[in-house]
Design a protein around this motif. Structure first.
Motif, PDB file in Angstrom:
ATOM      1  N   LYS A 142       0.803  -1.216   0.000  1.00  0.00           N
ATOM      2  CA  LYS A 142       0.000   0.000   0.000  1.00  0.00           C
ATOM      3  C   LYS A 142       0.842   1.274   0.000  1.00  0.00           C
ATOM      4  N   VAL A 143       1.983   1.230   0.684  1.00  0.00           N
ATOM      5  CA  VAL A 143       2.717   2.480   0.898  1.00  0.00           C
ATOM      6  C   VAL A 143       4.200   2.205   1.117  1.00  0.00           C
ATOM      7  N   ILE A 144       5.025   3.153   0.659  1.00  0.00           N
ATOM      8  CA  ILE A 144       6.465   3.145   0.917  1.00  0.00           C
ATOM      9  C   ILE A 144       6.782   4.409   1.703  1.00  0.00           C
ATOM     10  N   VAL A 145       7.343   4.244   2.891  1.00  0.00           N
ATOM     11  CA  VAL A 145       7.671   5.376   3.764  1.00  0.00           C
ATOM     12  C   VAL A 145       9.181   5.595   3.739  1.00  0.00           C
ATOM     13  N   LEU A 146       9.615   6.818   3.458  1.00  0.00           N
ATOM     14  CA  LEU A 146      11.045   7.143   3.399  1.00  0.00           C
ATOM     15  C   LEU A 146      11.403   8.089   4.537  1.00  0.00           C
ATOM     16  N   SER A 147      12.537   7.854   5.162  1.00  0.00           N
ATOM     17  CA  SER A 147      13.052   8.811   6.140  1.00  0.00           C
ATOM     18  C   SER A 147      13.895   9.853   5.401  1.00  0.00           C
ATOM     19  N   GLU A 148      14.155  10.969   6.065  1.00  0.00           N
ATOM     20  CA  GLU A 148      14.983  12.013   5.456  1.00  0.00           C
ATOM     21  C   GLU A 148      16.399  11.496   5.211  1.00  0.00           C
ATOM     22  N   ASP A 149      16.928  10.708   6.133  1.00  0.00           N
ATOM     23  CA  ASP A 149      18.275  10.153   5.958  1.00  0.00           C
ATOM     24  C   ASP A 149      18.330   9.227   4.746  1.00  0.00           C
ATOM     25  N   ALA A 150      17.276   8.461   4.545  1.00  0.00           N
ATOM     26  CA  ALA A 150      17.246   7.565   3.382  1.00  0.00           C
ATOM     27  C   ALA A 150      17.221   8.366   2.084  1.00  0.00           C
ATOM     28  N   ILE A 151      16.407   9.422   2.063  1.00  0.00           N
ATOM     29  CA  ILE A 151      16.343  10.266   0.863  1.00  0.00           C
ATOM     30  C   ILE A 151      17.701  10.877   0.555  1.00  0.00           C
ATOM     31  N   ASN A 152      18.411  11.280   1.586  1.00  0.00           N
ATOM     32  CA  ASN A 152      19.693  11.950   1.392  1.00  0.00           C
ATOM     33  C   ASN A 152      20.808  11.032   0.902  1.00  0.00           C
ATOM     34  N   THR A 153      20.547   9.740   0.812  1.00  0.00           N
ATOM     35  CA  THR A 153      21.489   8.852   0.136  1.00  0.00           C
ATOM     36  C   THR A 153      21.323   8.939  -1.375  1.00  0.00           C
ATOM     37  N   GLY A 154      20.288   9.687  -1.817  1.00  0.00           N
ATOM     38  CA  GLY A 154      19.947   9.794  -3.229  1.00  0.00           C
ATOM     39  C   GLY A 154      18.632   9.095  -3.474  1.00  0.00           C
ATOM     40  N   ILE A 155      17.584   9.863  -3.739  1.00  0.00           N
ATOM     41  CA  ILE A 155      16.253   9.246  -3.804  1.00  0.00           C
ATOM     42  C   ILE A 155      16.142   8.240  -4.934  1.00  0.00           C
ATOM     43  N   ASN A 156      16.872   8.460  -6.025  1.00  0.00           N
ATOM     44  CA  ASN A 156      16.836   7.478  -7.115  1.00  0.00           C
ATOM     45  C   ASN A 156      17.410   6.141  -6.672  1.00  0.00           C
ATOM     46  N   SER A 157      18.443   6.181  -5.813  1.00  0.00           N
ATOM     47  CA  SER A 157      19.034   4.940  -5.298  1.00  0.00           C
ATOM     48  C   SER A 157      18.048   4.189  -4.416  1.00  0.00           C
ATOM     49  N   VAL A 158      17.322   4.936  -3.589  1.00  0.00           N
ATOM     50  CA  VAL A 158      16.358   4.311  -2.678  1.00  0.00           C
ATOM     51  C   VAL A 158      15.200   3.678  -3.450  1.00  0.00           C
ATOM     52  N   MET A 159      14.735   4.371  -4.494  1.00  0.00           N
ATOM     53  CA  MET A 159      13.535   3.939  -5.200  1.00  0.00           C
ATOM     54  C   MET A 159      13.813   3.011  -6.379  1.00  0.00           C
ATOM     55  N   ASP A 160      15.070   2.778  -6.696  1.00  0.00           N
ATOM     56  CA  ASP A 160      15.402   2.015  -7.904  1.00  0.00           C
ATOM     57  C   ASP A 160      14.783   0.618  -7.894  1.00  0.00           C
ATOM     58  N   PHE A 161      14.816  -0.069  -6.760  1.00  0.00           N
ATOM     59  CA  PHE A 161      14.243  -1.412  -6.671  1.00  0.00           C
ATOM     60  C   PHE A 161      12.767  -1.411  -7.019  1.00  0.00           C
ATOM     61  N   PHE A 162      12.028  -0.394  -6.557  1.00  0.00           N
ATOM     62  CA  PHE A 162      10.577  -0.347  -6.761  1.00  0.00           C
ATOM     63  C   PHE A 162      10.216  -0.012  -8.204  1.00  0.00           C
ATOM     64  N   LEU A 163      11.150   0.569  -8.939  1.00  0.00           N
ATOM     65  CA  LEU A 163      10.927   0.863 -10.352  1.00  0.00           C
ATOM     66  C   LEU A 163      11.400  -0.278 -11.248  1.00  0.00           C
ATOM     67  N   ARG A 164      12.414  -1.000 -10.802  1.00  0.00           N
ATOM     68  CA  ARG A 164      13.058  -1.987 -11.663  1.00  0.00           C
ATOM     69  C   ARG A 164      12.488  -3.401 -11.500  1.00  0.00           C
ATOM     70  N   GLU A 165      12.144  -3.783 -10.278  1.00  0.00           N
ATOM     71  CA  GLU A 165      11.677  -5.144 -10.001  1.00  0.00           C
ATOM     72  C   GLU A 165      10.217  -5.303 -10.465  1.00  0.00           C
ATOM     73  N   TYR A 166       9.969  -6.285 -11.334  1.00  0.00           N
ATOM     74  CA  TYR A 166       8.651  -6.446 -11.964  1.00  0.00           C
ATOM     75  C   TYR A 166       7.544  -6.782 -10.978  1.00  0.00           C
ATOM     76  N   ARG A 167       7.884  -7.316  -9.801  1.00  0.00           N
ATOM     77  CA  ARG A 167       6.844  -7.701  -8.838  1.00  0.00           C
ATOM     78  C   ARG A 167       6.199  -6.505  -8.151  1.00  0.00           C
ATOM     79  N   ASN A 168       6.798  -5.330  -8.259  1.00  0.00           N
ATOM     80  CA  ASN A 168       6.251  -4.132  -7.614  1.00  0.00           C
ATOM     81  C   ASN A 168       5.220  -3.450  -8.504  1.00  0.00           C
ATOM     82  N   ARG A 169       4.259  -2.780  -7.860  1.00  0.00           N
ATOM     83  CA  ARG A 169       3.269  -1.987  -8.580  1.00  0.00           C
ATOM     84  C   ARG A 169       3.739  -0.538  -8.661  1.00  0.00           C
TER      85      ARG A 169
END
Length: 385
Positions: free
Chosen positions: A108-135
Motif C-alpha cells: 500500500k505504501v512506501i515510507v522514506l526517512s529524510e536520511d534515506a532520501i539523502n542517500t539519493g532518492i533514485n538509489s532508494v527507489m530504484d528497486f521499486f521501479l526496476r523489479e517487476y513484482r512491484n506496482r
C-alpha cells in the motif's frame, strides 16, 4: 466471545480470499498459499554509522491469520525489521527470516526517512521501479520528525491493516485540498524533470491513549535527489493552488463584522502566463468558486450583497497570501522550483532557455511572479442559489 472471534475469523478469510483471487495464476502454479506472505507497507531508514538501509516491513501472513485462534488483537499484520546494503538485499532477508516468499502486489505504501532520501532518492527507489513484482501505483510518503519505522509500526488505533489506513489518509489529503497523493510512477516522472523540484507528502506520529496514529504534515521538497526543505500543510496548499491541484477543502476567513467564516471550495482553476525579456516573468491567475458553510457572527442563511462582496475579497486576499508565502519559501529560501515555472520557459521559449540556462535569468524568484486571485461565492445558505 466466541461470536466475536467467529466474525473476526470470517472477516480474515474474506480478506484472504480477495487477496488470493487477485494474484496472477502463474504465482500459484509455483507457490502454495502456505509458502507466501503479503507485504502491506515498507518503511526505509538509513543507518549512517553502519552505512546500510534499515527496513520495517508490514506483512500479512494469509495462512497464519486465517487460523488465528483466540487472539483479541485487531491488527492482523506484523512488522519485521531487516537491514542490508541495498533495499533489495534487505528485503531478501524477510524470506530468510520467515521461510516464505514475499508478494508485493498488495503493498500500500512506501515510507522514506529524510536520511534515506539523502542517500539519493533514485538509489532508494530504484528497486521499486526496476523489479517487476512491484506496482507503480504504490503511494510514497516521507516520515517527518520520526523514523520510517515509527510510521510503519503505528497501529492506527489497532486496526486490522494499518498500512491501508495510511493509504486512505494520503488520499484524504487530496480531497481536503492540503496535500496530494504521490505514487512510485509519479515520483519517477518528477525526477526525470531536472528543472522542477520533487514534492512528496509528509506524515508525523500522533499518540492517543495506547495507540499511535499518522497525521498529514505537509510536503517534503526533494532537489538534486536530496532533501531541500519541508512545507507545512498551509504552505502545501499554496503549492496546490499554483499547480491547479486543489479539488476541494475549506477556507477560514476573518471579517470584522461577520467574524470567522468558513467557505467550502467547490471549484478551483489556475492559469499561468509566461513572458520573457531580460528575465522570465509569470502571472498566476486563480479563480475559486465557493459555498458559505458557516458564519460565526451572523444569524439566518442570507447575506447582503455588500457582505458577500467583502467576504469574497477577504477570501481572495487569504488565498493570495498563502500563495505568495509559499512562492517566497520555495523559490527564495529553498531555491526549489516546485511549480514547474522553469519548465514553462523551456517549453514556450526554448531559445531564451538555452541562452540563459546557466545564468540566474532562468531561475525564478518570488519577485518574478504576479499573483491574482478571484473568489466567487456561489451559495450563502440552503435557501440561496
Amino acid at each position: 466471545m466466541r461470536r466475536k472471534n467467529f466474525i473476526k475469523r470470517i472477516s480474515v478469510l474474506f480478506c484472504a480470499a480477495i487477496i488470493i483471487t487477485s494474484f496472477s495464476g502463474c504465482i500459484y502454479m509455483e507457490q502454495d498459499i502456505k509458502n507466501i506472505t503479503v507485504v502491506q507497507g515498507i518503511g526505509i531508514d538509513y543507518d549512517k554509522e553502519n552505512k546500510e538501509y534499515k527496513l520495517a516491513v508490514e506483512i500479512f501472513d494469509i495462512a497464519q491469520s486465517s487460523g488465528m485462534g483466540e487472539s483479541e488483537s485487531g491488527n492482523l499484520t506484523k512488522v519485521l525489521k531487516v537491514s542490508g546494503d541495498t533495499v533489495s538485499s534487505a528485503l531478501n532477508k524477510v524470506t530468510l527470516e520467515i521461510g516464505k516468499s514475499i508478494v508485493f502486489s498488495h503493498n500500500k505504501v512506501i515510507v522514506l526517512s529524510e536520511d534515506a532520501i539523502n542517500t539519493g532518492i533514485n538509489s532508494v527507489m530504484d528497486f521499486f521501479l526496476r523489479e517487476y513484482r512491484n506496482r507503480s501505483n504504490v503511494s510514497v510518503v516521507v516520515a517527518s520528525d520520526c523514523t520510517a519505522a515509527d510510521v510503519i509500526e503505528a497501529d492506527q488505533g489497532n486496526v486490522s491493516f494499518p498500512a491501508r489506513e495510511l493509504e486512505t489518509l494520503l488520499e484524504s489529503g487530496r480531497i481536503n485540498g492540503y496535500t496530494t497523493d504521490i505514487t512510485v510512477s509519479d515520483l519517477a516522472e518528477m525526477e526525470e524533470d531536472d528543472s522542477t523540484a520533487t514534492l512528496i507528502p509528509t506524515v508525523k506520529i500522533r499518540k492517543e491513549d495506547k495507540s499511535k496514529y499518522t497525521t498529514l504534515d505537509g510536503f517534503a521538497i526533494v532537489k538534486d535527489q536530496k532533501m531541500a526543505g519541508k512545507l507545512s500543510l498551509e504552505d502545501a496548499r499554496g503549492v496546490l493552488f499554483v499547480n491547479d491541484e486543489v479539488e476541494g477543502g475549506t477556507l477560514n476567513v476573518e471579517d470584522d463584522s461577520l467574524g470567522l467564516s468558513t467557505l467550502k471550495i467547490v471549484q478551483s482553476n489556475t492559469s499561468i502566463e509566461t513572458e520573457v525579456a531580460e528575465a522570465a516573468k509569470f502571472v498566476i491567475d486563480v479563480k475559486c468558486v465557493t459555498d458559505v458553510v458557516e458564519i460565526s457572527k451572523k444569524t439566518g442563511t442570507t447575506l447582503s450583497e455588500k457582505d458577500s462582496k467583502r467576504l469574497e475579497e477577504n477570501a481572495a486576499k487569504h488565498i493570495e497570501k498563502i500563495i505568495k508565502n509559499t512562492l517566497t519559501m520555495c523559490l527564495d529560501e529553498y531555491n526549489a522550483d516546485v511549480f514547474g515555472l522553469t519548465r514553462r520557459v523551456w517549453i514556450f521559449y526554448p531559445s531564451f532557455y538555452r541562452e540563459n540556462e546557466d545564468s540566474f535569468k532562468t531561475k525564478p524568484n518570488s519577485n518574478d511572479v504576479e499573483v491574482n486571485v478571484e473568489v466567487e461565492i456561489r451559495r450563502t445558505g440552503q435557501g440561496s442559489v
